[in-house]
Write a protein that holds these residues in place. Sequence first.
Motif, short mmCIF file in Angstrom:
data_model
loop_
_atom_site.label_atom_id
_atom_site.label_comp_id
_atom_site.label_asym_id
_atom_site.label_seq_id
_atom_site.Cartn_x
_atom_site.Cartn_y
_atom_site.Cartn_z
N GLU A 87 25.47 -42.71 -14.61
CA GLU A 87 24.50 -42.01 -13.89
C GLU A 87 23.57 -43.19 -13.22
O GLU A 87 23.29 -43.41 -12.05
CB GLU A 87 23.41 -41.23 -14.56
CG GLU A 87 22.19 -40.60 -13.63
CD GLU A 87 21.37 -39.71 -14.32
OE1 GLU A 87 20.45 -39.01 -13.79
OE2 GLU A 87 21.77 -39.41 -15.49
N GLU A 115 24.92 -34.47 -9.48
CA GLU A 115 23.71 -34.00 -10.28
C GLU A 115 24.28 -32.80 -10.95
O GLU A 115 24.05 -32.36 -12.16
CB GLU A 115 22.42 -33.70 -9.18
CG GLU A 115 21.64 -34.79 -8.85
CD GLU A 115 20.62 -35.18 -10.14
OE1 GLU A 115 20.57 -34.76 -10.92
OE2 GLU A 115 19.94 -36.20 -9.78
N TYR A 119 26.94 -35.60 -13.76
CA TYR A 119 25.68 -35.94 -14.52
C TYR A 119 25.63 -35.36 -16.02
O TYR A 119 25.45 -35.83 -17.36
CB TYR A 119 24.38 -36.19 -14.14
CG TYR A 119 24.22 -37.03 -12.85
CD1 TYR A 119 25.17 -38.01 -12.59
CD2 TYR A 119 23.24 -37.01 -12.05
CE1 TYR A 119 24.88 -38.98 -11.81
CE2 TYR A 119 22.94 -37.76 -11.05
CZ TYR A 119 23.97 -38.76 -10.64
OH TYR A 119 23.94 -39.54 -9.83
#
Length: 386
Positions: A87, A115, A119
Amino acid sequence: MALTVKQIEGAKPKEKPYKISDGAGLYLYIAPTGTRSWRANYQQDGKQKTRTYGRYPAMTLAQARMAHAETKVSGNASASGSVPTFEAVAKAWLRVKLPSLSNSKHQLQVANTLERFVYPFIGSTPIDQIKRPQLVEIVVKAQEGGRVETAHRVAGRITAVFDYAQDMGTIEHHGASGLARVLQARKVKKPMASISPEDTGQLLSLIDDYDEPVTRLGLQLLALTFVRVGELRGMRWDELREDGAVWVIPAERMKLRLPHVVPLSRQARAVIEQLRLLSGEGDLVLDSPVRRGHPVSENTFLFALYRLGYRGRMTAHGFRSLASTVLNERSGFERDVIERQLAHRETDAVRAAYNRAQYLSQRRDLMQWWADWLDQQRAGHQRASA
């Protein structure tokens, strides 16, 4: 002293490679071939190594400084014994990548892809500890529910993050290449509706009789220049060069974010002069007759084609398809010349940098050939209808 864009643009190739410093260890390397790249030297295991961030102008001065700053931060983390997480590297990559994207919607999509799909699974894992089977699992999961296009985007962005980490010296190698191999093939996009070359004369004759003058002239100019609708709508008088013989579309209005040169045929210049009489003292060539000081609306040309009876048969973008078909099949011009005038993406970055300013003389001839061909189609239809 920090570099300026003027200094960068003025850095010409020499017999031997050389560099000019921007400070803080970042410098611009100029090769004898003219290639300019952003670099920095660093120490690893007692040896000096060189890190390359990207080539100018694809990577701007501001982007290079940001990449260098991010690398120094992650480099300090590596020196202290900790490798940054996926990330952390991805967000550093995004800070470099996002400014180069065409609009805020695209920027949001790129960030949201990571996202949502990446992640939660590997975001907190040090990037050097992530194995290929984990990445394969992520992209295959992203494909569930028929999200084939999304999964391909996820795969491409994961690979880009790992490539960035490798370029920055955070990792030596990675297993993220070719992730799309495990996915279903992308669906082929349906091309925009476009008439056949044989139907061109009839459409041009109908456009010539269209009652609203700005729309009529705009459609004629769209046919003559085969640019994208957004590029034409924003056309300004101060973008014309060489006494009106050339139109330079600025980078911010181009899909590839690079300036585009459009040589203007005799016929295109004649249309533009008619538009000059209608625009008055305004800045826009296609000033809206409804809202003065604003460009014609996004759907003006499409709805005009609908009114002419071409719904489902022709779109404003269709002039690009028509030009591409005719020029490639009938004009005799080289494909590279045609592609450059269409402002299509060049898949080879080196070739793109070399070709961007090339073929201008041939492109002038091409644009005049195209305008003459359109006149021939119009005249042929009128003779057949007489």
